[in-house]
Design a protein around this motif. Structure first.
Motif, PDB file in Angstrom:
ATOM      1  N   CYS A 177       0.771  -1.203  -0.069  1.00  0.00           N
ATOM      2  CA  CYS A 177       0.053   0.078   0.005  1.00  0.00           C
ATOM      3  C   CYS A 177       0.782   1.226  -0.139  1.00  0.00           C
ATOM      4  O   CYS A 177       1.642   1.510   0.648  1.00  0.00           O
ATOM      5  N   ARG A 178       0.641   2.121  -0.882  1.00  0.00           N
ATOM      6  CA  ARG A 178       1.421   3.386  -1.118  1.00  0.00           C
ATOM      7  C   ARG A 178       1.626   4.211   0.108  1.00  0.00           C
ATOM      8  O   ARG A 178       2.771   4.499   0.520  1.00  0.00           O
ATOM      9  N   ASP A 179       0.294   4.494   0.835  1.00  0.00           N
ATOM     10  CA  ASP A 179       0.806   5.339   1.899  1.00  0.00           C
ATOM     11  C   ASP A 179       1.407   4.592   3.284  1.00  0.00           C
ATOM     12  O   ASP A 179       2.076   5.080   3.921  1.00  0.00           O
ATOM     13  N   PHE A 231       0.588  -7.881   3.224  1.00  0.00           N
ATOM     14  CA  PHE A 231       0.235  -7.214   1.783  1.00  0.00           C
ATOM     15  C   PHE A 231      -0.454  -8.450   0.975  1.00  0.00           C
ATOM     16  O   PHE A 231       0.342  -9.578   0.981  1.00  0.00           O
ATOM     17  N   TYR A 237       3.693   2.319   2.834  1.00  0.00           N
ATOM     18  CA  TYR A 237       5.094   2.364   2.364  1.00  0.00           C
ATOM     19  C   TYR A 237       5.726   3.462   2.688  1.00  0.00           C
ATOM     20  O   TYR A 237       6.862   3.684   2.993  1.00  0.00           O
TER      21      TYR A 237
END
Length: 477
Positions: A361-363, A381, A365
């Motif tokens: 997940c971008r946020d 994940f 990470y």
């Protein structure tokens, strides 16, 4: 005069020892040690100085040699070098069997076993099984892998010993090995190695930094809260190897941690939602044009899995590791094409691939990236299916596609902007914008291409990939 071992001719004595040694396929020749301890005469008769051929035969009886014969000139494979290597390998195997975690040259011990794996055609692995490397590494990873992490903001060290321990643990991983692991150990392993597997900003997957592919005018290093990128990592150690001090190039730890992670995550298959259509035909009949079916998930669980070294043709086992052997031991007389980061085996990517991938997940990470401290636990994940077909194309003529060196080159695969390509018989043709250039690339066609690549070094290699259309609708939701 009664028969006596002391008066037995050396040649016959050698046969007696070898016959006794072959009663057990694994472990050091304990019978040899016992005989040499009987008296001074027997000790001298069985010594390498008096009977070097015996020690050569002991090596040939216990260890694989096809890789050695491919890589070394004849003069390097002397009887005395074989005897030294025989002794060194048994020192390493005894260290592992005795669970010596504080050996002063543990990195060299593990490097010796790594080389044995690269040269394995069946006999080497028998000796490694005798040493119980699996038990050794399970205990090391559980109890010692995180040593020093508390002084490194919670991040495990990527030192020589940790790197080789994780690599070797992947090498011994198999379906049989996984079936013997407890669920708790599998969960602990996933948790411990998550740092290596997911924190690419600290543990890159590459032996060389990515900036060697960047345009020359771009900065080579980036700075973040975690320090400079790419981070410094141990790259070489020196190990004695067949009469010389060999420069051993350490692989990065991340790819092997990722493989180990996926192998254990696959032990927890996806559950099949009962509301999904049974198969694609039923989905289309219900008006569902995209999205997975029960059949897709069953296929993913059964087929999109890690393949272990034991799954391949054992007659080519060590040969499949030849590129890694050359990369690790810095041998110059390779038949493999060189790339900026090492040796490349033609055909490595060609063909259809199926597997899975994880995208954090971008946020989440970004939060991890913005802090110098390691998270106490990495979030889990989900895995997603990946079905792709790759083809390799080679250009032998000087008129290859010109390599761009501007700010967008890296994001356009170094291809000139505006160029187009189309398939032709036997390959592809690439045409530049406004017909500024034209280049022909032949597709990889197997063994004949291997011979061409050895005699005619290609000027450029392009790899293209397409998602397999039969699975595309299952990936869309």
């Amino acid at each position: 005069m009664p028969a006596s071992l002391l008066t037995t001719p050396l040649e016959l004595l050698e046969h007696i020892v070898l016959f006794a040694v072959r009663d057990t396929a694994r472990g050091p020749p304990s019978v040899l040690r016992a005989l040499r301890l009987t008296c001074r005469t027997m000790n001298q008769a069985l010594s390498v100085e008096q009977n070097p051929h015996l020690h050569l035969m002991l090596f040939l009886d216990r260890f694989d040699t096809s890789s050695l014969c491919r890589h070394f000139p004849t003069e390097r494979l002397s009887i005395y070098n074989f005897e030294e290597e025989l002794r060194r390998r048994y020192v390493a195997l005894h260290c592992i069997r005795r669970k010596e975690f504080s050996h002063p040259d543990l990195a060299g011990i593990l490097a010796t076993l790594y080389i044995m794996f690269l040269e394995d055609d069946g006999r080497n692995s028998e000796q490694i099984i005798w040493a119980d490397l699996q038990g050794y590494l399970q205990q090391f990873i559980r109890d010692r892998l995180l040593d020093g992490a508390s002084f490194n903001n919670g991040w495990p060290l990527e030192n020589e010993v940790n790197t080789l321990a994780v690599i070797l643990f992947w090498f011994i991983t198999s379906n049989s090995c996984l079936s013997q692991e407890t669920t708790q150990f599998g969960q602990d392993f996933i948790s411990i190695l998550s740092h290596y597997a997911y924190a690419g900003f600290r543990y890159p997957c590459f032996m060389e930094p990515e900036y060697i592919f960047y345009p020359r005018h771009e900065a080579k290093y980036a700075i973040s809260s975690d320090g400079s990128y790419p981070p410094s990592r141990p790259s070489i150690i020196t190990v004695p190897y067949f009469g010389e001090g060999a420069t051993f190039n350490l692989p990065p730890v991340a790819p092997f941690a990722i493989l180990g992670q996926f192998a254990r995550l696959e032990q927890f298959p996806l559950k099949v939602p009962p509301e999904l259509p049974t198969n694609r035909q039923e989905a289309l009949a219900s008006g569902l044009l995209r999205g997975p079916t029960k059949e897709d998930i069953v296929h993913f669980n059964a087929q999109c899995k890690i393949r272990f070294s034991g799954d391949y043709d054992k007659s080519f086992k060590s040969r499949s590791h030849d590129p890694d052997w050359y990369r690790s031991l810095s041998i110059s007389h390779s038949t493999f094409p060189r790339t900026p980061s090492g040796f490349y085996t033609p055909g490595t990517f060609s063909g259809s691939w199926q597997g899975s991938f994880i995208t954090p997940c971008r946020d989440v990470y970004q939060t991890i990236l913005s802090s110098p401290d390691a998270p106490s636990t990495f979030p889990r994940f989900g895995r997603f299916p990946l079905y792709v077909h790759f083809r390799e194309y080679f250009c032998y003529s000087p008129s290859a596609v010109p390599v761009m060196d501007d700010e967008n080159a890296f994001f356009n695969a170094f291809l000139p902007e505006g160029c187009r390509w189309h398939e032709i018989e036997g390959g592809i043709e690439i045409i530049g914008k406004n017909n500024s250039f034209k280049a022909h690339y032949a597709h990889y066609n197997g063994q004949d291409e291997q011979c061409d690549l050895v005699t005619n070094n290609p000027k450029d290699i392009i790899i293209v990939g397409r998602v397999e259309s039969i699975f595309l609708v299952a990936l869309l939701s």
